[in-house]
Design a protein around this motif. Structure first.
Motif, mmCIF file in Angstrom:
data_model
loop_
_atom_site.group_PDB
_atom_site.id
_atom_site.type_symbol
_atom_site.label_atom_id
_atom_site.label_comp_id
_atom_site.label_asym_id
_atom_site.label_seq_id
_atom_site.Cartn_x
_atom_site.Cartn_y
_atom_site.Cartn_z
ATOM 1 N N LYS A 1 -11.264 9.859 -4.756
ATOM 2 C CA LYS A 1 -11.693 8.473 -4.546
ATOM 3 C C LYS A 1 -11.722 7.707 -5.871
ATOM 4 C CE LYS A 1 -15.286 5.688 -2.264
ATOM 5 N NZ LYS A 1 -15.515 4.764 -3.387
ATOM 6 N N GLU A 2 -12.028 8.402 -6.957
ATOM 7 C CA GLU A 2 -12.025 7.742 -8.268
ATOM 8 C C GLU A 2 -10.658 7.130 -8.559
ATOM 9 O OE1 GLU A 2 -13.407 10.015 -11.575
ATOM 10 O OE2 GLU A 2 -15.014 10.979 -10.421
ATOM 11 N N TYR A 3 -9.603 7.879 -8.242
ATOM 12 C CA TYR A 3 -8.254 7.369 -8.495
ATOM 13 C C TYR A 3 -7.944 6.197 -7.566
ATOM 14 C CZ TYR A 3 -3.253 7.340 -9.551
ATOM 15 O OH TYR A 3 -1.996 6.972 -9.959
ATOM 16 N N MET A 4 -8.323 6.326 -6.307
ATOM 17 C CA MET A 4 -8.050 5.238 -5.359
ATOM 18 C C MET A 4 -8.831 3.978 -5.709
ATOM 19 S SD MET A 4 -7.610 7.188 -1.670
ATOM 20 C CE MET A 4 -9.038 8.286 -1.797
ATOM 21 N N PRO B 1 -6.159 0.437 -6.217
ATOM 22 C CA PRO B 1 -6.384 0.013 -4.817
ATOM 23 C C PRO B 1 -5.139 0.042 -3.941
ATOM 24 C CG PRO B 1 -7.435 -1.489 -6.368
ATOM 25 C CD PRO B 1 -6.557 -0.595 -7.179
ATOM 26 N N ASN B 2 -3.967 0.052 -4.542
ATOM 27 C CA ASN B 2 -2.730 0.087 -3.747
ATOM 28 C C ASN B 2 -2.366 1.493 -3.281
ATOM 29 O OD1 ASN B 2 -2.112 0.762 -6.543
ATOM 30 N ND2 ASN B 2 0.038 0.764 -5.904
ATOM 31 N N VAL B 3 -3.166 2.506 -3.726
ATOM 32 C CA VAL B 3 -2.837 3.902 -3.423
ATOM 33 C C VAL B 3 -3.857 4.514 -2.470
ATOM 34 C CG1 VAL B 3 -2.575 6.224 -4.372
ATOM 35 C CG2 VAL B 3 -1.640 4.255 -5.606
ATOM 36 N N LYS B 4 -3.361 5.179 -1.453
ATOM 37 C CA LYS B 4 -4.184 5.989 -0.563
ATOM 38 C C LYS B 4 -3.725 7.438 -0.705
ATOM 39 C CE LYS B 4 -5.216 6.881 4.318
ATOM 40 N NZ LYS B 4 -4.916 6.509 5.731
ATOM 41 N N ILE B 5 -4.672 8.366 -0.897
ATOM 42 C CA ILE B 5 -4.331 9.773 -1.111
ATOM 43 C C ILE B 5 -4.735 10.596 0.106
ATOM 44 C CG2 ILE B 5 -4.692 11.817 -2.542
ATOM 45 C CD1 ILE B 5 -5.448 9.924 -4.838
ATOM 46 N N GLU B 6 -3.810 11.399 0.595
ATOM 47 C CA GLU B 6 -4.089 12.361 1.651
ATOM 48 C C GLU B 6 -3.924 13.761 1.073
ATOM 49 O OE1 GLU B 6 -1.535 11.555 4.930
ATOM 50 O OE2 GLU B 6 -2.504 9.643 5.441
ATOM 51 N N HIS B 7 -4.990 14.547 1.142
ATOM 52 C CA HIS B 7 -5.006 15.873 0.511
ATOM 53 C C HIS B 7 -4.970 16.957 1.573
ATOM 54 C CE1 HIS B 7 -7.284 18.866 -2.326
ATOM 55 N NE2 HIS B 7 -5.978 19.102 -2.286
ATOM 56 N N GLN C 1 0.841 -1.196 0.000
ATOM 57 C CA GLN C 1 0.000 0.000 0.000
ATOM 58 C C GLN C 1 0.880 1.251 0.000
ATOM 59 O OE1 GLN C 1 -3.361 -0.158 -0.037
ATOM 60 N NE2 GLN C 1 -3.860 2.009 0.140
ATOM 61 N N VAL C 2 0.564 2.211 -0.870
ATOM 62 C CA VAL C 2 1.330 3.451 -0.986
ATOM 63 C C VAL C 2 0.436 4.621 -0.579
ATOM 64 C CG1 VAL C 2 2.522 5.030 -2.555
ATOM 65 C CG2 VAL C 2 2.778 2.560 -2.841
ATOM 66 N N THR C 3 0.929 5.461 0.324
ATOM 67 C CA THR C 3 0.209 6.672 0.694
ATOM 68 C C THR C 3 0.860 7.858 0.004
ATOM 69 O OG1 THR C 3 -0.446 5.826 2.859
ATOM 70 C CG2 THR C 3 -0.470 8.206 2.577
ATOM 71 N N LEU C 4 0.075 8.563 -0.801
ATOM 72 C CA LEU C 4 0.566 9.742 -1.513
ATOM 73 C C LEU C 4 -0.079 10.988 -0.926
ATOM 74 C CD1 LEU C 4 0.392 8.516 -5.232
ATOM 75 C CD2 LEU C 4 2.404 8.615 -3.744
ATOM 76 N N THR C 5 0.752 11.976 -0.569
ATOM 77 C CA THR C 5 0.231 13.233 -0.046
ATOM 78 C C THR C 5 0.221 14.282 -1.146
ATOM 79 O OG1 THR C 5 2.460 13.718 0.756
ATOM 80 C CG2 THR C 5 0.878 12.834 2.343
ATOM 81 N N VAL C 6 -0.845 15.039 -1.182
ATOM 82 C CA VAL C 6 -1.015 16.097 -2.173
ATOM 83 C C VAL C 6 -1.291 17.405 -1.431
ATOM 84 C CG1 VAL C 6 -2.359 16.916 -4.159
ATOM 85 C CG2 VAL C 6 -1.995 14.452 -3.818
ATOM 86 N N LYS D 1 4.162 10.849 -9.855
ATOM 87 C CA LYS D 1 4.074 11.305 -11.242
ATOM 88 C C LYS D 1 2.780 10.830 -11.895
ATOM 89 C CE LYS D 1 9.000 11.464 -12.540
ATOM 90 N NZ LYS D 1 9.987 10.880 -13.492
ATOM 91 N N LYS D 2 2.447 9.568 -11.658
ATOM 92 C CA LYS D 2 1.233 9.009 -12.253
ATOM 93 C C LYS D 2 -0.012 9.723 -11.739
ATOM 94 C CE LYS D 2 3.251 4.356 -12.613
ATOM 95 N NZ LYS D 2 3.177 2.951 -12.110
ATOM 96 N N LEU D 3 -0.049 9.979 -10.430
ATOM 97 C CA LEU D 3 -1.200 10.683 -9.864
ATOM 98 C C LEU D 3 -1.266 12.113 -10.385
ATOM 99 C CD1 LEU D 3 -3.603 11.036 -7.989
ATOM 100 C CD2 LEU D 3 -1.988 11.432 -6.093
#
Length: 440
Positions: free
Chosen positions: A61-64, A68-74, A42-47, A331-333
């Motif tokens: 949520k659409e991206y997550m 499924p391996n990505v969690k986004i914190e904005h 699981q990868v957590t990406l901060t934006v 980069k992908k996000l």
């Protein structure tokens, strides 16, 4: 239909010594917000963004869901100045504590050029070739051509106006008639001022909000306002006839047509409730600022016209700090967040006008209207305005742009808002301020 709530202050916050040059390591945050890699992959990406980019929880949520391996914190800063200080301070500390994706404004690029190697090169990601307007993509590149920013929004400008005040002055208030009155396809600054004089014959309401606001539009159409693009060297302000001519023209018109209100001030805010002015220069994001301040006031509309043809005010980018733990995933996000499909949704959420070529002619954008702005077809209008921008006139902003522009802006303010100086005396003070910079 969209309802815009985006308020963005593109202020000249880089004036003076660069925060990066100060090396404020002591101010850095020891707690890192870089992405986490867990044992299960699981990868957590901060934006980190600011104000309102239109990146809602539902959109992320659409991206997550698709990854499924990505969690986004904005994380969202209330003001762009707060975001800039956080970014530059942590950059000075080596990047500790930065998000995986950091939003920036175009106005920060001269400063970030100093630390360009601290950002990942974003070229080569699938699907980005030809995505943006050429001039927008160029703004996201460093002087040596490295792509460090994926373009989000742009600020194509139209004219917002109070239709009810036009009607009270006995004038046709339709969008087409207002555009023609201002000058139609051949609109110039002279024709815009002349329209104001015509309006003033039957109204006591000022034509525009401030000389400084008009300056923002004028300077956006001067290719090399304060520095030579070939080598970045500053021009002597005392001998800069192009700037002095524009300065004189703004203040001459302001004598009879300006409300003398500094943008973003309390008096300016209050004027939206008190018939403060009839027209204003209006980048796409300004419609949200108007609605916030003019709630309950009916009559605001948008005319598909702008002096000199077109101009851009503001615009942002997503960057990926090179020190992050998940650079490739980031980069992908970032590429997904700035894709045409995603930016159409962001526009619907916030009014942030997309910078992607494909979007300018998309049905979703062309059909967009703004209820508060009298149902104006804002998608079509700002798409037209974006395509009217001449890249050759976009101003070069080097290391000294904001310091010099601040001196000129202060001169305009003394005459139009504070009323402490006449135009000639205030210009002399601007020249003195320029000389004191010690950059020649």
């Amino acid at each position: 239909m969209i309802r815009t709530t985006r308020t963005r202050r593109f202020t000249a916050s880089v004036a003076g010594v660069s925060v990066l040059a100060l090396g404020l390591a002591a101010c850095s945050d020891d707690s890192s917000t870089d992405g986490d890699n867990t044992a299960d992959g699981q990868v957590t990406l901060t934006v980190s963004t600011f104000n309102n980019f239109g990146y809602t929880d539902e959109l992320l949520k659409e991206y997550m869901d698709a990854n499924p391996n990505v969690k986004i914190e904005h994380n969202v800063a209330a003001k762009s100045d707060d975001a800039r200080l956080n970014l530059t301070t942590k950059m000075a500390a080596g990047g500790t504590g930065l998000a995986d994706i950091e939003a920036i404004e175009i106005d920060w690029m001269p400063e970030l050029e100093i630390v360009k190697d601290s950002f990942a090169d974003l070229d080569g990601v699938e699907g980005i070739d030809g995505r943006w307007l050429d001039w927008k993509e160029a703004q996201g590149r460093t002087t040596d051509g490295k792509l460090i920013g994926y373009g989000t929004d742009i600020g194509p400008q139209a004219i917002c106006y109070r239709a009810d005040l036009f009607e009270a002055a006995g004038l046709d208030s339709s969008r087409e008639a207002v555009a023609e009155m201002i000058g139609g396809e051949g609109t110039t600054w002279d024709s815009y001022f002349a329209a104001g004089e015509e309006f003033a014959k039957n109204s006591e309401v000022p034509w525009f909000d401030s000389a400084g606001a008009i300056w923002q539009g004028m300077i956006a159409q001067i290719a090399e306002p304060y520095e030579n693009a070939s080598d970045g060297t500053p021009k002597d302000l005392a001998a800069n006839t192009e700037i002095k001519t524009a300065y004189d023209a703004v203040l001459a018109a302001s004598e009879d047509l300006s409300a003398g209100l500094e943008q973003w001030s309390g008096d300016w805010d209050a004027a939206f409730q008190n018939d403060g002015f009839a027209t204003m220069l209006c980048p796409a994001w300004m419609t949200g600022a108007i609605e916030e301040r003019a709630g309950g006031v009916e009559g605001w509309d948008v005319a598909d016209v702008f002096p000199g043809g077109g101009a851009n005010w503001g615009g942002s980018f997503l960057t990926v700090p090179a020190a992050g733990e998940n650079v490739e995933e980031a980069k992908k996000l970032a590429a997904w967040l700035t894709s045409p499909e995603t930016q159409v949704k962001a526009f619907g959420n916030s009014g942030a006008f997309p910078s992607q070529v494909e979007v300018l002619s998309s049905p979703e954008i062309l059909a967009a209207t703004n209820e508060f702005m009298s149902g104006a077809p804002v998608g079509e209008i700002f798409s037209n305005r974006a395509q009217s921008i001449d890249p050759a006139t976009l101003p070069y902003k080097g290391a000294n742009y904001f310091k010099i522009n601040s001196a000129v802006s202060d001169a305009l303010k003394r005459v139009d808002v504070e009323k402490t100086d006449d135009a000639a005396a205030s210009w002399d003070k601007a020249v003195n301020a320029f000389n004191e910079l010690g950059i020649m």
